[in-house]
Design a protein around this motif. Structure first.
Motif, PDB file in Angstrom:
ATOM      1  N   ARG A  95      65.606 -20.446 -12.439  1.00  0.00           N
ATOM      2  CA  ARG A  95      65.438 -20.940 -13.806  1.00  0.00           C
ATOM      3  C   ARG A  95      65.709 -19.802 -14.771  1.00  0.00           C
ATOM      4  O   ARG A  95      65.424 -18.647 -14.471  1.00  0.00           O
ATOM      5  N   PRO A 120      58.848 -26.664 -19.131  1.00  0.00           N
ATOM      6  CA  PRO A 120      60.194 -27.244 -19.269  1.00  0.00           C
ATOM      7  C   PRO A 120      61.065 -26.879 -18.057  1.00  0.00           C
ATOM      8  O   PRO A 120      60.940 -25.791 -17.487  1.00  0.00           O
ATOM      9  N   GLU A 121      61.947 -27.790 -17.670  1.00  0.00           N
ATOM     10  CA  GLU A 121      62.750 -27.615 -16.461  1.00  0.00           C
ATOM     11  C   GLU A 121      63.642 -26.370 -16.495  1.00  0.00           C
ATOM     12  O   GLU A 121      63.950 -25.786 -15.472  1.00  0.00           O
ATOM     13  N   ASN A 122      64.054 -25.950 -17.682  1.00  0.00           N
ATOM     14  CA  ASN A 122      64.954 -24.791 -17.783  1.00  0.00           C
ATOM     15  C   ASN A 122      64.211 -23.466 -17.957  1.00  0.00           C
ATOM     16  O   ASN A 122      64.836 -22.435 -18.174  1.00  0.00           O
TER      17      ASN A 122
END
Length: 183
Positions: A39, A118-120
Motif C-alpha cells: 500500500r 482506506p484501501e490505498n
C-alpha cells in the motif's frame, strides 16, 4: 600474502587515517520510492536530514565507525504516510570515497490507525515507532556526496489496543538517493 606500503601500515588496503577529519555538519536531501510492493507503493517520497559532527573523532577509521553522529530528519511521502525522526548514525569509511552507514532512532508519523483504513493507505497501528536505515555513499569531493538509502519505519509492538493493531499494521519502507553537503 598481505600487501604493505613503505611504512608498513597498510594491510590488504586498510590503513589508519593520517589525521582526524575536522568535525562537520551535513545536510542531505533527496527523492525516493515509497513502500515498494505494498500500500502507498509507487508514490514519490521526499526526504531530508541534518547530521551533527561526530561526538569524538578517532584516528583509526575502524574505531571511528563506532562513534555516532546524531541526526534529525523527515520522510515525506506524497499522499501517504509521512514521518519525522531523530537518532544516531554510524558511518564506516570503506575507502576515501566510499562509505557505509547504519541509523537507528525514534520517529513520529501521521499515518492511518484504527479499525477502518482506506484501501490505498497503510495501517501503521500507532503514530510512534522506530526508524532504521542503511546506506551506501560515494563522496564526490570534500563537500558533496551521493547516498543510496533504504529506510523503514517500524511500528512493531507499538500498541496493546486490538483496534489499533487490526489488519496487521505495518510501517512504510522507502528507498531512494540523497545528495549530501558537508559544511
Amino acid at each position: 600474502m598481505a600487501q604493505t606500503d613503505r611504512g608498513g601500515t597498510r594491510a590488504l588496503g586498510y590503513a589508519p587515517a593520517t589525521e582526524a577529519p575536522a568535525p562537520a555538519w551535513e545536510a542531505r536531501f533527496g527523492l525516493g520510492a515509497a513502500n515498494p510492493g505494498g500500500r502507498e507503493s509507487g508514490l514519490l517520497n521526499v526526504g531530508g536530514e541534518l547530521l551533527t559532527p561526530r561526538i569524538a573523532t578517532l584516528n583509526d577509521r575502524f574505531a571511528n565507525a563506532f562513534v555516532p553522529r546524531f541526526h534529525l530528519g523527515s520522510s515525506l511521502n506524497v499522499n501517504g504516510t509521512q514521518y519525522a525522526y531523530a537518532g544516531a548514525t554510524w558511518t564506516f569509511d570503506v575507502s576515501q570515497s566510499v562509505f557505509l552507514e547504519a541509523s537507528l532512532g525514534a520517529a513520529l508519523n501521521n499515518g492511518k490507525t484504527g479499525a477502518v483504513i482506506p484501501e490505498n493507505r497503510l495501517n501503521v497501528g500507532c503514530n510512534t515507532g522506530a526508524r532504521g536505515a542503511a546506506a551506501l555513499g560515494f563522496r564526490l569531493n570534500d563537500r558533496w556526496s551521493l547516498i543510496a538509502t533504504l529506510e523503514h519505519f517500524s511500528t512493531t509492538g507499538c500498541s496493546d489496543n486490538p483496534l489499533a493493531n487490526a489488519g496487521n499494521p505495518r510501517g512504510p519502507s522507502n528507498f531512494g538517493a540523497r545528495l549530501g553537503y558537508t559544511f
